[in-house]
Design a protein around this motif. Sequence first.
Motif: not given
Length: 394
Positions: A186-187, A189-191, A195-197, A330, A366, A368
Motif C-alpha cells: 500500500m505504501s 501504491s500511494k507513492r 490516485h484520484y477518487y 488503495v 479509486a 490511476d
Amino acid sequence: MFDFALPALGADMDEGTLTDWLVKAGDDVARGQAVATVDTVKAAVDVEIWRAGTIHRLLVEPGTTVSVGTPLATLREPGEPEPTMEPAHEPATAHGPVAPERAPEPATIESTEPEPHRRPRISPVARREADKRGIDPTTLTGTGPLSSVTLDDVLRAAEAGKPAAPAPEVTVDKAREMRRAIAALMSRSKREIPHYYLADDIPLQAAARWLQHENTGRPVTARILMAALQLKAVALAAQRIPEMNGFWQDDAFHPQTRVHVGVAISLRQGGLVAPAIHDTADKPLGQLMSELTDLVARARAGSMRSSEMSDPTLTVTNLGERGVGSVFGVIYPPQVALVGFGMPADRAWAVDGKLDVLPIVTTTLAADHRVSDGHRGARFLTEIRELLQHPQDL
C-alpha cells in the motif's frame, strides 16, 4: 527444455515456501494444472503451470523458501526426448544449494512416495497450530475446501486428546509478516500511483426487487446476493470503459480485454487477500454467486490457486456487511482502478419529482491519473449505476 519458475502470487509477494510437490519426475502435465503448493504470508497456494510438458527434474525440496522467479523444476517440451546430458541447475534445499563437490550424482528430487503418504492439504494457520500442539496433520480428516485441514480440524483434534509435543520455537510471526507485506504494497501504491477518487450514490430498488423475485423458490445455498450483481456490473462497465481494466507496467498502460475482478476478502486471522474471479463479465449470475462463495471459503481456509492470485485486472472491495457507509480504497499495483461498495441504507430519494425512500449504496472509485481522468472515471461509475437499474440484463 524449459524452466518452471515461482510466479509472483500477488504484488505483495517476494518469496514463498514450497510445501509440497503434486507431481514427480516423468509426469506429463497440462497447461493450467496445479503442480506444487507454496505457502505465502497470506495463504497456501496451488501453483499452476501454464505450459504443457513432461517433468524432467524437480529442483527445489519441500520446506525450502525461494524468491519469486527461482526455477522450481525443468520440463521437456511435449514429444521432446530425454536429454543425455543433465542440465546445470543445482537443486535448492532448505539448507541452501548443494555443493558440487559433495553431490556428483544427479540431484533430481524424485517423488517416490505413494500418493496416500504425500503431505495433506492444510492451511498455513492450521499447519502452525498443528506444529505447536505436536499433532500430525496426516492423522486428521480435513473438512475445508478440497478436503483441506483447517484450524478448526486441528483444534477439535487437540480437544479430543491427541498427544502433544513441546511447542517448537516460533521464529516468524506470520500475522506480523502479513501486515508488513500489506503495508509495503500500500505504501508503494500511494507513492507511485497518482490516485484520484470519485463517489456516486446508486439506488438499488430495482436490483433488490429483482433479487427477491429471482430467489423465490431457490434453496438458501443457491440464492443470489447483491454482491454478485455488483461484481457483474463492475465487470461489464470495465468492458465499456477500458481505461479501468488493465495494468500499468514499464511506464505504459496495458489494457486487458478479459475482465478478472479481484475480490477483497478479509481473513479470519487478520489481513486480506484479493483473488480473482476470471472472466467475470461473461458468467451468469448464478455461476458468479457460486464461484464467489467458493472463493471466499477457500481464501479463509488458506487454499488458493496461483492464477487467482496473480492476474486480477481490477479489484472490488465491499465493506457493506461491516456497516460502513463508504470506502475509498488503495489501488493494488499494477492495477489501475479499485471500486468500493458501502452498506446499502434506506434514504430519502427523489423519483420523477416525488420524494420516496429507497435503498441507496455509496459506490466509490479509486483510479490511476496516469491512465484516466475524472471524466472517464465518472463515465465508469455512471455505467455501473445504469447496469444496476436493469438487473435482469446482467
